[in-house]
Scaffold this active site. Sequence first.
Site, PDB file in Angstrom:
ATOM      1  N   ARG A  92      11.148  -6.629   5.468  1.00  0.00           N
ATOM      2  CA  ARG A  92      11.054  -5.188   5.760  1.00  0.00           C
ATOM      3  C   ARG A  92      11.518  -4.914   7.190  1.00  0.00           C
ATOM      4  O   ARG A  92      12.208  -3.932   7.460  1.00  0.00           O
ATOM      5  CB  ARG A  92       9.612  -4.708   5.564  1.00  0.00           C
ATOM      6  CG  ARG A  92       9.457  -3.196   5.745  1.00  0.00           C
ATOM      7  CD  ARG A  92       8.076  -2.732   5.370  1.00  0.00           C
ATOM      8  NE  ARG A  92       7.101  -3.038   6.404  1.00  0.00           N
ATOM      9  CZ  ARG A  92       5.791  -2.770   6.302  1.00  0.00           C
ATOM     10  NH1 ARG A  92       5.307  -2.212   5.219  1.00  0.00           N
ATOM     11  NH2 ARG A  92       4.969  -3.062   7.283  1.00  0.00           N
ATOM     12  N   ARG A 105      -1.221  -9.417  13.074  1.00  0.00           N
ATOM     13  CA  ARG A 105      -1.769  -8.368  12.191  1.00  0.00           C
ATOM     14  C   ARG A 105      -2.525  -8.986  11.009  1.00  0.00           C
ATOM     15  O   ARG A 105      -3.562  -8.476  10.599  1.00  0.00           O
ATOM     16  CB  ARG A 105      -0.635  -7.459  11.691  1.00  0.00           C
ATOM     17  CG  ARG A 105      -0.195  -6.454  12.752  1.00  0.00           C
ATOM     18  CD  ARG A 105       1.237  -6.009  12.560  1.00  0.00           C
ATOM     19  NE  ARG A 105       1.457  -5.268  11.344  1.00  0.00           N
ATOM     20  CZ  ARG A 105       2.647  -5.173  10.735  1.00  0.00           C
ATOM     21  NH1 ARG A 105       3.709  -5.785  11.250  1.00  0.00           N
ATOM     22  NH2 ARG A 105       2.768  -4.461   9.661  1.00  0.00           N
ATOM     23  N   ARG A 162      11.451  -1.639  11.522  1.00  0.00           N
ATOM     24  CA  ARG A 162      10.109  -1.267  12.008  1.00  0.00           C
ATOM     25  C   ARG A 162       9.694  -2.238  13.106  1.00  0.00           C
ATOM     26  O   ARG A 162       9.682  -3.447  12.900  1.00  0.00           O
ATOM     27  CB  ARG A 162       9.121  -1.280  10.825  1.00  0.00           C
ATOM     28  CG  ARG A 162       7.879  -0.496  11.133  1.00  0.00           C
ATOM     29  CD  ARG A 162       7.004  -0.395   9.932  1.00  0.00           C
ATOM     30  NE  ARG A 162       5.671  -0.859  10.282  1.00  0.00           N
ATOM     31  CZ  ARG A 162       4.607  -0.706   9.519  1.00  0.00           C
ATOM     32  NH1 ARG A 162       4.721  -0.116   8.344  1.00  0.00           N
ATOM     33  NH2 ARG A 162       3.437  -1.151   9.912  1.00  0.00           N
ATOM     34  N   LYS A 183       0.832  -1.220   0.000  1.00  0.00           N
ATOM     35  CA  LYS A 183       0.000   0.000   0.000  1.00  0.00           C
ATOM     36  C   LYS A 183       0.863   1.266   0.000  1.00  0.00           C
ATOM     37  O   LYS A 183       0.607   2.193  -0.759  1.00  0.00           O
ATOM     38  CB  LYS A 183      -0.933   0.037   1.225  1.00  0.00           C
ATOM     39  CG  LYS A 183      -1.936  -1.098   1.272  1.00  0.00           C
ATOM     40  CD  LYS A 183      -2.956  -0.907   2.384  1.00  0.00           C
ATOM     41  CE  LYS A 183      -2.395  -0.951   3.790  1.00  0.00           C
ATOM     42  NZ  LYS A 183      -1.848  -2.251   4.200  1.00  0.00           N
ATOM     43  N   ARG A 216      -9.973   0.607   8.133  1.00  0.00           N
ATOM     44  CA  ARG A 216      -9.598  -0.787   8.392  1.00  0.00           C
ATOM     45  C   ARG A 216     -10.750  -1.575   8.992  1.00  0.00           C
ATOM     46  O   ARG A 216     -10.608  -2.773   9.249  1.00  0.00           O
ATOM     47  CB  ARG A 216      -8.415  -0.831   9.362  1.00  0.00           C
ATOM     48  CG  ARG A 216      -7.051  -0.895   8.679  1.00  0.00           C
ATOM     49  CD  ARG A 216      -5.995  -0.869   9.778  1.00  0.00           C
ATOM     50  NE  ARG A 216      -4.772  -1.523   9.443  1.00  0.00           N
ATOM     51  CZ  ARG A 216      -3.672  -0.881   9.050  1.00  0.00           C
ATOM     52  NH1 ARG A 216      -3.673   0.407   8.872  1.00  0.00           N
ATOM     53  NH2 ARG A 216      -2.562  -1.557   8.827  1.00  0.00           N
TER      54      ARG A 216
HETATM   55  P1  AMP Z   1       0.259   0.552   8.917  1.00  0.00           P
HETATM   56  O1  AMP Z   1       1.479   1.407   8.819  1.00  0.00           O
HETATM   57  O2  AMP Z   1      -0.893   1.086   8.097  1.00  0.00           O
HETATM   58  O3  AMP Z   1       0.526  -0.902   8.672  1.00  0.00           O
HETATM   59  O4  AMP Z   1      -0.244   0.662  10.436  1.00  0.00           O
HETATM   60  C1  AMP Z   1       0.557   0.211  11.518  1.00  0.00           C
HETATM   61  C2  AMP Z   1      -0.313  -0.047  12.740  1.00  0.00           C
HETATM   62  O5  AMP Z   1      -0.984   1.175  13.120  1.00  0.00           O
HETATM   63  C3  AMP Z   1      -1.436  -1.053  12.554  1.00  0.00           C
HETATM   64  O6  AMP Z   1      -0.980  -2.392  12.737  1.00  0.00           O
HETATM   65  C4  AMP Z   1      -2.417  -0.623  13.639  1.00  0.00           C
HETATM   66  O7  AMP Z   1      -1.991  -1.035  14.904  1.00  0.00           O
HETATM   67  C5  AMP Z   1      -2.303   0.898  13.597  1.00  0.00           C
HETATM   68  N1  AMP Z   1      -3.253   1.495  12.632  1.00  0.00           N
HETATM   69  C6  AMP Z   1      -2.953   2.162  11.478  1.00  0.00           C
HETATM   70  N2  AMP Z   1      -4.062   2.543  10.833  1.00  0.00           N
HETATM   71  C7  AMP Z   1      -5.103   2.102  11.589  1.00  0.00           C
HETATM   72  C8  AMP Z   1      -6.508   2.148  11.451  1.00  0.00           C
HETATM   73  N3  AMP Z   1      -7.089   2.737  10.385  1.00  0.00           N
HETATM   74  N4  AMP Z   1      -7.267   1.574  12.429  1.00  0.00           N
HETATM   75  C9  AMP Z   1      -6.710   0.990  13.495  1.00  0.00           C
HETATM   76  N5  AMP Z   1      -5.393   0.884  13.684  1.00  0.00           N
HETATM   77  C10 AMP Z   1      -4.582   1.439  12.749  1.00  0.00           C
END
Ligand code: AMP
Length: 198
Positions: free
Chosen positions: A127, A144, A133, A13, A88
């Site tokens: 990654r 996740r 990260r 993404k 999400r």
């Molecule tokens: P990402 O970078 O989009 O993979 O987000 C990393 C982490 O942030 C996710 O595993 C969630 O814990 C949290 N997170 C990011 N976006 C959301 C969302 N829209 N709703 C809930 N948790 C989120």
Amino acid sequence: MNIVIFGAPGSGKGTQSELIIENHGLHHVSTGDVLRDEIAKQSDLGKIADGYISKGYLMPDELIINILDRLLDEKIMKKGIIFDGFPRTVNQAEALQKMLNKYGQDVSVVIGLEVPEDELITRLVKRGRISGRFDDNEDTIKQRIQIYHKNTEPLADYYKQAGIYYPIKGIGTIDDIFKQIAGVLKSVSDKESGRQPA
Ligand code: AMP
């Protein structure tokens, strides 16, 4: 045009968002990036986010929806947005619809990056090694992906019913995947402007 880029963790993404932005000049909203910034600043929100992210859990809908509501304004809305990592959950999607409607706008298109699970795990482990990260470790990755299937994947049906979900095979080279996305975006924007596709 407002785009939602949708897919499991590790589906590409962020990478594809960058390419879409280079080519379409949209404003990038990544809720994951916002949360990681807050964690780096050690703000109150960052401390809460850390507790969820490090375990591989989703942040509560209410908190995420509030963050987004504060982020959106007329200027950003004029430019058009690519939403990366949001929504999400179906709850978040309904809230997004209401927020956009306030500005007389809608989600124009949902790009669904579809990647087999073993490939997701391989990518995320890699990654984690490269970027460090903190949530890209094997236990958190599995959590996740499980949460993705349970809470996020049903959103694909929600957007399919709305007739705006476009699945894209998220394997192959970054450029090939982007070409498929660019094709979808062109046909959607042709449709919106009433032109016949070339
Ligand atoms: P990402 O970078 O989009 O993979 O987000 C990393 C982490 O942030 C996710 O595993 C969630 O814990 C949290 N997170 C990011 N976006 C959301 C969302 N829209 N709703 C809930 N948790 C989120």
